[in-house]
Design an enzyme around this catalytic site. Structure first.
Site, PDB file in Angstrom:
ATOM      1  N   ARG A 149      27.799  34.112 -94.732  1.00  0.00           N
ATOM      2  CA  ARG A 149      29.137  34.249 -95.337  1.00  0.00           C
ATOM      3  C   ARG A 149      29.406  35.657 -95.865  1.00  0.00           C
ATOM      4  NH1 ARG A 149      27.286  29.129 -96.685  1.00  0.00           N
ATOM      5  NH2 ARG A 149      28.566  27.436 -95.835  1.00  0.00           N
TER       6      ARG A 149
ATOM      7  N   LYS B  82      38.783  45.948 -90.573  1.00  0.00           N
ATOM      8  CA  LYS B  82      39.224  44.994 -89.556  1.00  0.00           C
ATOM      9  C   LYS B  82      38.130  44.856 -88.505  1.00  0.00           C
ATOM     10  CE  LYS B  82      43.420  45.103 -87.932  1.00  0.00           C
ATOM     11  NZ  LYS B  82      44.730  45.588 -87.432  1.00  0.00           N
TER      12      LYS B  82
ATOM     13  N   GLU C 197      44.328  57.822 -80.606  1.00  0.00           N
ATOM     14  CA  GLU C 197      44.570  57.414 -81.992  1.00  0.00           C
ATOM     15  C   GLU C 197      45.026  58.593 -82.846  1.00  0.00           C
ATOM     16  OE1 GLU C 197      44.772  54.517 -83.202  1.00  0.00           O
ATOM     17  OE2 GLU C 197      43.705  53.191 -81.837  1.00  0.00           O
TER      18      GLU C 197
ATOM     19  N   LYS D 270      44.355  56.968 -92.672  1.00  0.00           N
ATOM     20  CA  LYS D 270      44.067  55.535 -92.617  1.00  0.00           C
ATOM     21  C   LYS D 270      43.693  55.006 -93.991  1.00  0.00           C
ATOM     22  CE  LYS D 270      42.311  51.813 -90.026  1.00  0.00           C
ATOM     23  NZ  LYS D 270      41.639  51.371 -88.797  1.00  0.00           N
TER      24      LYS D 270
ATOM     25  N   GLU E 264      46.891  43.975 -94.320  1.00  0.00           N
ATOM     26  CA  GLU E 264      47.939  44.184 -93.325  1.00  0.00           C
ATOM     27  C   GLU E 264      49.131  43.260 -93.538  1.00  0.00           C
ATOM     28  OE1 GLU E 264      47.728  43.646 -88.778  1.00  0.00           O
ATOM     29  OE2 GLU E 264      46.862  45.618 -89.110  1.00  0.00           O
TER      30      GLU E 264
ATOM     31  N   ARG F  29      50.438  48.701 -93.722  1.00  0.00           N
ATOM     32  CA  ARG F  29      49.304  48.921 -92.826  1.00  0.00           C
ATOM     33  C   ARG F  29      49.636  48.568 -91.372  1.00  0.00           C
ATOM     34  NH1 ARG F  29      42.924  47.129 -93.598  1.00  0.00           N
ATOM     35  NH2 ARG F  29      42.260  47.789 -91.513  1.00  0.00           N
TER      36      ARG F  29
ATOM     37  N   ASN G  74      49.481  49.974 -86.173  1.00  0.00           N
ATOM     38  CA  ASN G  74      49.535  49.337 -84.857  1.00  0.00           C
ATOM     39  C   ASN G  74      50.561  49.992 -83.935  1.00  0.00           C
ATOM     40  OD1 ASN G  74      47.599  47.146 -85.120  1.00  0.00           O
ATOM     41  ND2 ASN G  74      49.007  46.312 -86.648  1.00  0.00           N
TER      42      ASN G  74
ATOM     43  N   HIS H 225      50.350  49.732 -80.163  1.00  0.00           N
ATOM     44  CA  HIS H 225      49.278  48.804 -79.841  1.00  0.00           C
ATOM     45  C   HIS H 225      49.737  47.512 -79.174  1.00  0.00           C
ATOM     46  CE1 HIS H 225      46.927  51.583 -82.136  1.00  0.00           C
ATOM     47  NE2 HIS H 225      45.857  50.823 -82.126  1.00  0.00           N
TER      48      HIS H 225
ATOM     49  N   HIS I 251      47.342  46.659 -76.189  1.00  0.00           N
ATOM     50  CA  HIS I 251      46.471  45.485 -76.115  1.00  0.00           C
ATOM     51  C   HIS I 251      46.773  44.649 -74.877  1.00  0.00           C
ATOM     52  CE1 HIS I 251      45.467  45.488 -80.711  1.00  0.00           C
ATOM     53  NE2 HIS I 251      44.905  46.462 -80.051  1.00  0.00           N
TER      54      HIS I 251
ATOM     55  N   HIS J 284      40.773  52.216 -74.870  1.00  0.00           N
ATOM     56  CA  HIS J 284      41.760  51.811 -75.867  1.00  0.00           C
ATOM     57  C   HIS J 284      42.735  52.940 -76.217  1.00  0.00           C
ATOM     58  CE1 HIS J 284      43.501  49.833 -79.318  1.00  0.00           C
ATOM     59  NE2 HIS J 284      43.152  50.840 -80.093  1.00  0.00           N
TER      60      HIS J 284
END
Length: 363
Positions: free
Chosen positions: A125, A147, A189, A232, A242, A246, A250, A253, A257, A269
């Site tokens: 956990r 993330k 990026e 960032k 997010e 935030r 993206n 993206h 994606h 990517h």
């Protein structure tokens, strides 16, 4: 042709420390030549054992200065970012006797960060995580912000968790070994940050790039990486989960994606993000959110970084658009982050005909 000229030359002495300030705790990001050698220090004296998660194609190793086991995951995103790999990693940690008092250290790029970070989040956990980022993409983006996740056949990063690291080490020495396509992946990026910040990002370097494509020296790389980390870190500190600003990270993206999923992750990517940025600009222009000059600025930045804005052949419009609805941002319908008079913001309810027409512009 890629040229990253990196040498010691006093870079270690100028190593920069950026703090990611969260509501309940923060953590440092160390940027500079040799940063990976700070691993034993940032782990802390209370960690006895470490699981080092990496890939066989990563030419860099680390010394946690304590008992450790190395777990190697598959080299490709398509093979590595799968739930079955998370099970394999957790089983390996259990067999090695890793407990909640121990730590995971990820060494590599974005794929290792996503897989190793997710394993750290779910094993017992949640156990301590330190990221040693060895690619430009992971240093300026993937390793910062917590993330983590893996892909499903239905889409990219659809299963994951927020799990913040205890520290991130961005060793600019590792960038000297990157293949050109991997370096360009991180460049995608960086190009995004030009628009996320609401002002030109590293403008001096952009001007140099326009006359000397993809050439940086070691001092420039440290400054560029640190600037990306700060950008960032600011957004993550303001919106860890997010739920607000935030989401601007993206930018580009949604299409990126979809390209990766439909194309079987054949395009890296950052290169997919560059195409997604051009697409988002075209959609914003068609909606009247930006004018001709701002549209041209997008293409100027992408061209300076020598990034393609052409969709790969063989990707059908229907397949790409179907994945827009499965994107993580699509809570109330297809959602794109678009530029506009107030800067970037999420936009819902774009006419499907515009979405399709703008794909045609990039072919």
């Amino acid at each position: 042709m890629l040229l990253v000229s990196l040498g010691v030359g006093g870079i270690l002495a100028r190593m920069q420390r950026v703090e990611v300030e969260l509501a309940h705790r923060g953590y440092p990001v160390l940027v500079g030549w040799g940063a990976r050698h700070e691993l034993a220090t940032v782990l802390g004296d209370d960690v006895d054992r470490v699981a080092v998660i990496t890939q066989a194609n990563i030419p860099w190793t680390v010394d946690p200065d304590r008992q450790h086991v190395t777990i190697t995951i598959p080299d490709s995103e398509q093979a590595a970012k799968r739930l079955c790999v998370i099970e394999d990693v957790c089983s390996a940690m259990a067999s090695a006797g890793i407990t909640r008092a121990d730590a995971v250290v990820v060494v590599g790029g974005g794929v290792v960060t996503d897989v190793g970070g997710f394993a750290a989040a779910v094993y017992h956990r949640g156990i301590r995580l330190v990221s040693v980022a060895t690619t430009l993409l992971s240093q300026v983006d993937a390793a910062i912000g917590g993330k983590t996740g893996v892909n499903l056949n239905e889409g990219k990063n659809l299963v994951g968790s927020f799990w913040q690291p205890s520290a991130v080490l961005c060793d600019t020495a590792t960038l000297a070994t990157l293949p050109e396509d991997e370096f360009r992946c991180g460049i995608g990026e960086l190009a995004k940050y030009h628009f996320v910040r609401g002002e030109s990002f590293a403008e001096a370097s952009l001007e140099r790039l326009e006359s000397h494509p993809l050439q940086f020296d070691s001092a420039e790389m440290e400054l560029i990486v640190a600037a990306g980390v700060r950008t960032k870190a600011e957004l993550v500190a303001a919106d860890e989960r997010e739920g607000g600003r935030r989401v601007l990270l993206n930018y580009g993206h949604t299409l990126a994606h979809a390209i990766e999923t439909v194309g079987g992750y054949g395009l890296r990517h950052g290169e997919a993000v560059a195409i997604g940025i051009a697409y988002a600009a075209e959609v914003a222009h068609r909606l009247g959110r930006i004018g001709d000059d701002r549209l041209a600025e997008h293409y100027r930045v992408l061209a300076a970084y020598r990034l393609s804005t052409i969709l790969p052949a063989g990707l059908g419009d229907d397949d790409l658009l179907a994945l827009f609805a499965r994107d993580k941002k699509a809570v109330q319908g297809i959602t794109l982050v678009l530029d506009g008079p107030n800067g970037l913001e999420p936009v819902v309810g774009v006419d499907p005909r515009i979405l399709r027409d703008c794909l045609a512009v990039l072919r």
